[in-house]
Motif scaffolding. Structure first.
Motif, PDB file in Angstrom:
ATOM      1  N   TRP A 111     -20.662-132.907 -75.770  1.00 13.41           N
ATOM      2  CA  TRP A 111     -20.994-133.510 -77.049  1.00 13.41           C
ATOM      3  C   TRP A 111     -21.740-132.505 -77.928  1.00 13.41           C
ATOM      4  CZ3 TRP A 111     -19.338-137.998 -79.045  1.00 13.41           C
ATOM      5  CH2 TRP A 111     -18.711-138.884 -78.163  1.00 13.41           C
ATOM      6  N   ARG A 112     -21.302-132.400 -79.167  1.00 17.58           N
ATOM      7  CA  ARG A 112     -21.986-131.563 -80.155  1.00 17.58           C
ATOM      8  C   ARG A 112     -22.750-132.493 -81.095  1.00 17.58           C
ATOM      9  NH1 ARG A 112     -21.201-126.497 -83.067  1.00 17.58           N
ATOM     10  NH2 ARG A 112     -21.933-126.734 -85.227  1.00 17.58           N
ATOM     11  N   VAL A 113     -24.031-132.254 -81.205  1.00 15.23           N
ATOM     12  CA  VAL A 113     -24.887-133.082 -82.052  1.00 15.23           C
ATOM     13  C   VAL A 113     -25.572-132.181 -83.078  1.00 15.23           C
ATOM     14  CG1 VAL A 113     -26.826-134.693 -82.137  1.00 15.23           C
ATOM     15  CG2 VAL A 113     -25.303-134.679 -80.146  1.00 15.23           C
ATOM     16  N   GLU A 114     -25.375-132.479 -84.348  1.00 12.97           N
ATOM     17  CA  GLU A 114     -26.010-131.714 -85.413  1.00 12.97           C
ATOM     18  C   GLU A 114     -27.118-132.560 -86.031  1.00 12.97           C
ATOM     19  OE1 GLU A 114     -23.171-130.316 -88.233  1.00 12.97           O
ATOM     20  OE2 GLU A 114     -21.864-129.398 -86.706  1.00 12.97           O
ATOM     21  N   ALA A 115     -28.324-132.008 -86.057  1.00 12.11           N
ATOM     22  CA  ALA A 115     -29.477-132.740 -86.590  1.00 12.11           C
ATOM     23  C   ALA A 115     -30.187-131.899 -87.639  1.00 12.11           C
ATOM     24  CB  ALA A 115     -30.441-133.102 -85.470  1.00 12.11           C
ATOM     25  N   GLU A 116     -30.543-132.535 -88.746  1.00 11.03           N
ATOM     26  CA  GLU A 116     -31.332-131.845 -89.764  1.00 11.03           C
ATOM     27  C   GLU A 116     -32.811-131.964 -89.440  1.00 11.03           C
ATOM     28  OE1 GLU A 116     -32.481-132.085 -94.524  1.00 11.03           O
ATOM     29  OE2 GLU A 116     -31.056-133.511 -93.657  1.00 11.03           O
ATOM     30  N   TYR A 126     -27.149-129.220 -80.967  1.00 14.14           N
ATOM     31  CA  TYR A 126     -27.415-129.518 -79.559  1.00 14.14           C
ATOM     32  C   TYR A 126     -26.084-129.782 -78.857  1.00 14.14           C
ATOM     33  CZ  TYR A 126     -32.176-130.316 -81.233  1.00 14.14           C
ATOM     34  OH  TYR A 126     -33.416-130.168 -81.822  1.00 14.14           O
ATOM     35  N   TRP A 127     -25.965-129.232 -77.648  1.00 17.23           N
ATOM     36  CA  TRP A 127     -24.796-129.496 -76.807  1.00 17.23           C
ATOM     37  C   TRP A 127     -25.265-130.234 -75.558  1.00 17.23           C
ATOM     38  CZ3 TRP A 127     -19.837-128.497 -78.209  1.00 17.23           C
ATOM     39  CH2 TRP A 127     -19.626-127.625 -79.273  1.00 17.23           C
ATOM     40  N   SER A 128     -24.524-131.247 -75.167  1.00 18.05           N
ATOM     41  CA  SER A 128     -24.915-132.008 -73.981  1.00 18.05           C
ATOM     42  C   SER A 128     -23.685-132.553 -73.260  1.00 18.05           C
ATOM     43  CB  SER A 128     -25.843-133.168 -74.356  1.00 18.05           C
ATOM     44  OG  SER A 128     -25.169-134.088 -75.202  1.00 18.05           O
ATOM     45  N   GLU A 129     -23.856-132.802 -71.981  1.00 15.07           N
ATOM     46  CA  GLU A 129     -22.784-133.413 -71.193  1.00 15.07           C
ATOM     47  C   GLU A 129     -22.692-134.912 -71.448  1.00 15.07           C
ATOM     48  OE1 GLU A 129     -22.673-132.285 -67.029  1.00 15.07           O
ATOM     49  OE2 GLU A 129     -23.891-130.514 -67.459  1.00 15.07           O
ATOM     50  N   PHE A 130     -23.826-135.511 -71.813  1.00 15.62           N
ATOM     51  CA  PHE A 130     -23.884-136.954 -72.048  1.00 15.62           C
ATOM     52  C   PHE A 130     -24.616-137.212 -73.364  1.00 15.62           C
ATOM     53  CE2 PHE A 130     -23.929-136.127 -67.514  1.00 15.62           C
ATOM     54  CZ  PHE A 130     -22.982-137.001 -67.000  1.00 15.62           C
ATOM     55  N   LEU A 131     -24.194-138.288 -74.032  1.00 10.67           N
ATOM     56  CA  LEU A 131     -24.847-138.693 -75.272  1.00 10.67           C
ATOM     57  C   LEU A 131     -25.213-140.170 -75.166  1.00 10.67           C
ATOM     58  CD1 LEU A 131     -25.673-138.143 -78.244  1.00 10.67           C
ATOM     59  CD2 LEU A 131     -23.336-138.777 -78.907  1.00 10.67           C
ATOM     60  N   VAL A 132     -26.482-140.471 -75.484  1.00  9.93           N
ATOM     61  CA  VAL A 132     -26.953-141.856 -75.469  1.00  9.93           C
ATOM     62  C   VAL A 132     -27.377-142.252 -76.883  1.00  9.93           C
ATOM     63  CG1 VAL A 132     -28.586-143.520 -74.519  1.00  9.93           C
ATOM     64  CG2 VAL A 132     -27.773-141.623 -73.090  1.00  9.93           C
ATOM     65  N   TRP A 324     -22.710-141.403 -88.591  1.00 10.55           N
ATOM     66  CA  TRP A 324     -22.885-140.039 -88.081  1.00 10.55           C
ATOM     67  C   TRP A 324     -22.100-139.745 -86.796  1.00 10.55           C
ATOM     68  CZ3 TRP A 324     -24.877-140.023 -83.169  1.00 10.55           C
ATOM     69  CH2 TRP A 324     -25.640-141.129 -82.776  1.00 10.55           C
ATOM     70  N   LEU A 325     -21.661-140.771 -86.105  1.00  7.14           N
ATOM     71  CA  LEU A 325     -20.939-140.574 -84.850  1.00  7.14           C
ATOM     72  C   LEU A 325     -19.440-140.596 -85.121  1.00  7.14           C
ATOM     73  CD1 LEU A 325     -21.036-140.252 -81.763  1.00  7.14           C
ATOM     74  CD2 LEU A 325     -21.142-142.754 -81.590  1.00  7.14           C
ATOM     75  N   LYS A 326     -18.823-139.412 -85.137  1.00  6.65           N
ATOM     76  CA  LYS A 326     -17.411-139.321 -85.481  1.00  6.65           C
ATOM     77  C   LYS A 326     -16.544-140.101 -84.501  1.00  6.65           C
ATOM     78  CE  LYS A 326     -13.616-136.148 -86.477  1.00  6.65           C
ATOM     79  NZ  LYS A 326     -13.156-134.751 -86.588  1.00  6.65           N
ATOM     80  N   ASN A 327     -16.832-139.982 -83.226  1.00  5.48           N
ATOM     81  CA  ASN A 327     -16.037-140.656 -82.196  1.00  5.48           C
ATOM     82  C   ASN A 327     -16.664-141.973 -81.778  1.00  5.48           C
ATOM     83  OD1 ASN A 327     -15.994-137.365 -81.160  1.00  5.48           O
ATOM     84  ND2 ASN A 327     -14.087-138.334 -81.802  1.00  5.48           N
ATOM     85  N   TYR A 328     -17.129-142.742 -82.750  1.00  2.00           N
ATOM     86  CA  TYR A 328     -17.825-143.990 -82.409  1.00  2.00           C
ATOM     87  C   TYR A 328     -16.937-144.968 -81.661  1.00  2.00           C
ATOM     88  CZ  TYR A 328     -15.526-146.322 -86.381  1.00  2.00           C
ATOM     89  OH  TYR A 328     -14.614-146.866 -87.248  1.00  2.00           O
ATOM     90  N   GLU A 349     -16.491-144.212 -73.386  1.00  5.63           N
ATOM     91  CA  GLU A 349     -15.620-143.171 -72.843  1.00  5.63           C
ATOM     92  C   GLU A 349     -16.243-141.792 -73.036  1.00  5.63           C
ATOM     93  OE1 GLU A 349     -11.593-143.672 -74.473  1.00  5.63           O
ATOM     94  OE2 GLU A 349     -12.277-145.609 -75.232  1.00  5.63           O
ATOM     95  N   ASN A 350     -15.791-140.842 -72.225  1.00  2.00           N
ATOM     96  CA  ASN A 350     -16.208-139.441 -72.376  1.00  2.00           C
ATOM     97  C   ASN A 350     -17.727-139.256 -72.360  1.00  2.00           C
ATOM     98  OD1 ASN A 350     -13.547-138.353 -72.560  1.00  2.00           O
ATOM     99  ND2 ASN A 350     -13.435-139.104 -74.661  1.00  2.00           N
ATOM    100  N   ASN A 351     -18.379-139.977 -71.459  1.00  2.00           N
ATOM    101  CA  ASN A 351     -19.811-139.785 -71.206  1.00  2.00           C
ATOM    102  C   ASN A 351     -20.705-140.124 -72.399  1.00  2.00           C
ATOM    103  OD1 ASN A 351     -19.155-138.974 -68.639  1.00  2.00           O
ATOM    104  ND2 ASN A 351     -19.371-136.784 -69.047  1.00  2.00           N
ATOM    105  N   ILE A 352     -20.312-141.156 -73.142  1.00  2.00           N
ATOM    106  CA  ILE A 352     -21.194-141.650 -74.196  1.00  2.00           C
ATOM    107  C   ILE A 352     -21.669-143.054 -73.825  1.00  2.00           C
ATOM    108  CG2 ILE A 352     -19.315-142.603 -75.621  1.00  2.00           C
ATOM    109  CD1 ILE A 352     -21.023-141.864 -78.072  1.00  2.00           C
ATOM    110  N   TYR A 353     -22.924-143.339 -74.155  1.00  2.00           N
ATOM    111  CA  TYR A 353     -23.542-144.616 -73.803  1.00  2.00           C
ATOM    112  C   TYR A 353     -24.304-145.153 -75.016  1.00  2.00           C
ATOM    113  CZ  TYR A 353     -22.864-142.791 -69.053  1.00  2.00           C
ATOM    114  OH  TYR A 353     -22.324-142.275 -67.915  1.00  2.00           O
ATOM    115  N   CYS A 354     -24.633-146.442 -74.953  1.00  5.17           N
ATOM    116  CA  CYS A 354     -25.524-147.024 -75.955  1.00  5.17           C
ATOM    117  C   CYS A 354     -26.581-147.855 -75.236  1.00  5.17           C
ATOM    118  CB  CYS A 354     -24.762-147.870 -76.966  1.00  5.17           C
ATOM    119  SG  CYS A 354     -23.835-149.253 -76.285  1.00  5.17           S
ATOM    120  N   ALA A 355     -27.787-147.805 -75.748  1.00  2.00           N
ATOM    121  CA  ALA A 355     -28.904-148.559 -75.153  1.00  2.00           C
ATOM    122  C   ALA A 355     -29.651-149.289 -76.258  1.00  2.00           C
ATOM    123  CB  ALA A 355     -29.854-147.614 -74.415  1.00  2.00           C
ATOM    124  N   GLY A 356     -29.932-150.573 -76.014  1.00  2.00           N
ATOM    125  CA  GLY A 356     -30.670-151.351 -76.987  1.00  2.00           C
ATOM    126  C   GLY A 356     -29.797-152.111 -77.965  1.00  2.00           C
TER     127      GLY A 356
END
Length: 385
Positions: A111-116, A126-132, A324-328, A349-356
């Motif tokens: 996962w590629r995450v761009e933050a201002e 930021y690059w990560s194997e998982f995104l929450v 902001w999440l292209k692959n939502y 899918e593809n190691n993405i999760y949601c919490a809350g």
């Protein structure tokens, strides 16, 4: 920067997810757009707010409330609890990081995450194997479009900005929305001698804290339909003492309170004293919606015309995830809520999760955090050993 897990959001769900991951020794980074964790509680909660659920349903993993904490906490108690939680588990979010864009890179399966960085103006990657996704249900404040709203000369605020009725003494105030915030703000306004009306569009269950506590406790052991029947019997017993609230414009849904919550997301209103003020004629109930506004005069769908000095929109929030999440679509629907049904709503899918996002409050966020961390641990154990 590379890490194993990126968590977006430092509310209770994000904090709990980080703690659960740390318990499994899984590196993670929290990105938070505000300059503080739990900004909804610390910046956007009105003064008289108390948690509507018992403390046993308002705690995060690995740190239960102590016996000295009241069953139903004022917000200050819960904020102190969150402060202690962050200190005890040494949680260090990266503040002032507004996530602008995120997508799954198929080439390296990360996962590629761009933050201002809103302090420096720089864009961080930021690059990560998982995104929450832990930004929660209360994203951007929502004020509906109303014909002529721009002509209203008085104060217009969202409930997230409202602090106290002391600013509205002797003013004619309309509260739009009959949920928990709207009903409690109406109560607070009347306490400060504002001439208060509350606009309620749709039927809502109105229960006492004790009824909700009994219901949520029973749900651990009994099916939803049975619990709804018991709670509704308790609620109807009050009618014999105080009368049917529908006479005052408080209409109940045909479904039980917990079924309504499950299928529509509408939480039962927990009465803080508002119903009694409505019975006494101190708070006016208007059913339906706003047809149009012309200056200070509001015309309602039922034909009523009335002048107001201020409008408080207790109309909730809209999830901002899809912005902001292209692959939502891997984890969310178009409305920014989980696409998968419970109890696996938190996994995409593809190691993405949601919490809350379970619509179960703090207890739901805590359970999501534990489930997400355990799933990531299981995947890492399979792929690395």
């Amino acid at each position: 920067m590379e890490t194993i897990v990126v968590i977006v959001g430092a509310g209770p769900a994000g904090l709990a997810t980080s703690v659960c991951l740390n318990k499994h020794s899984i590196p993670n980074v929290i990105l938070e757009k505000e300059d503080i964790y739990a900004s909804l509680w610390k910046k956007r909660a009105y003064d008289r707010l108390k948690l509507h659920l018992a403390k046993s349903f308002c705690q995060l993993p690995f740190m239960p409330h102590g016996p000295d904490v009241p069953t139903f906490m004022p917000k200050e108690f819960f904020i102190n609890y969150l402060d202690a939680y962050v200190t005890r588990f040494d949680i260090n979010p990266r503040y002032n990081r507004t996530v602008k864009f995120s997508m799954f890179d198929v080439s390296n399966k990360k996962w590629r995450v761009e933050a201002e960085n809103t302090v420096t103006g720089e864009t961080e990657v930021y690059w990560s194997e998982f995104l929450v996704v832990a930004t929660g249900e209360n994203g951007n404040q929502y004020i509906p479009e109303v014909n002529g709203l721009q002509t209203f000369p008085g104060e217009i605020i969202h409930s997230s900005i409202y602090k106290s009725g002391s600013e509205f003494t002797c003013k004619n105030v309309l509260v739009v929305g009959g949920g928990n915030s709207g009903m409690e703000i109406s109560f607070d306004l009347n306490n400060y001698d504002a001439k208060t009306a509350v606009l309620i569009r749709t039927p809502r269950h109105v229960l006492t804290k004790q009824e909700v506590y009994v219901g949520m406790s029973l749900l651990k052991y009994f099916p939803l339909r049975m619990v709804d029947t018991i709670v509704m019997m308790m609620s109807k017993a009050r009618f014999f003492i105080y009368g049917d609230p529908s006479k005052y414009g408080l209409i109940r849904p045909s479904q039980g309170p917990f079924a309504t919550k499950l299928f529509t997301g509408k939480t039962p209103v927990i009465d803080v004293g508002t119903v009694q003020k409505i019975r006494e004629g101190k708070i006016q109930v208007i059913n339906g919606g706003i047809g149009s506004i012309e200056g200070k005069t509001l015309t309602f769908e039922n034909g009523l015309k009335q002048d107001f000095d201020a409008i408080v929109f207790a109309t909730g929030y809209k999830s901002s995830v899809c912005n902001w999440l292209k692959n939502y679509e891997y984890v969310m629907k178009d409305d920014g809520f989980p696409k998968n049904p419970m109890p696996k709503h938190w996994k995409g899918e593809n190691n993405i999760y949601c919490a809350g996002f379970s619509r179960k409050g703090i207890a739901g966020a805590a359970q999501d955090a534990m489930s997400v961390a355990q799933d990531i641990k299981s995947i890492l154990a399979t792929t690395r050993y």
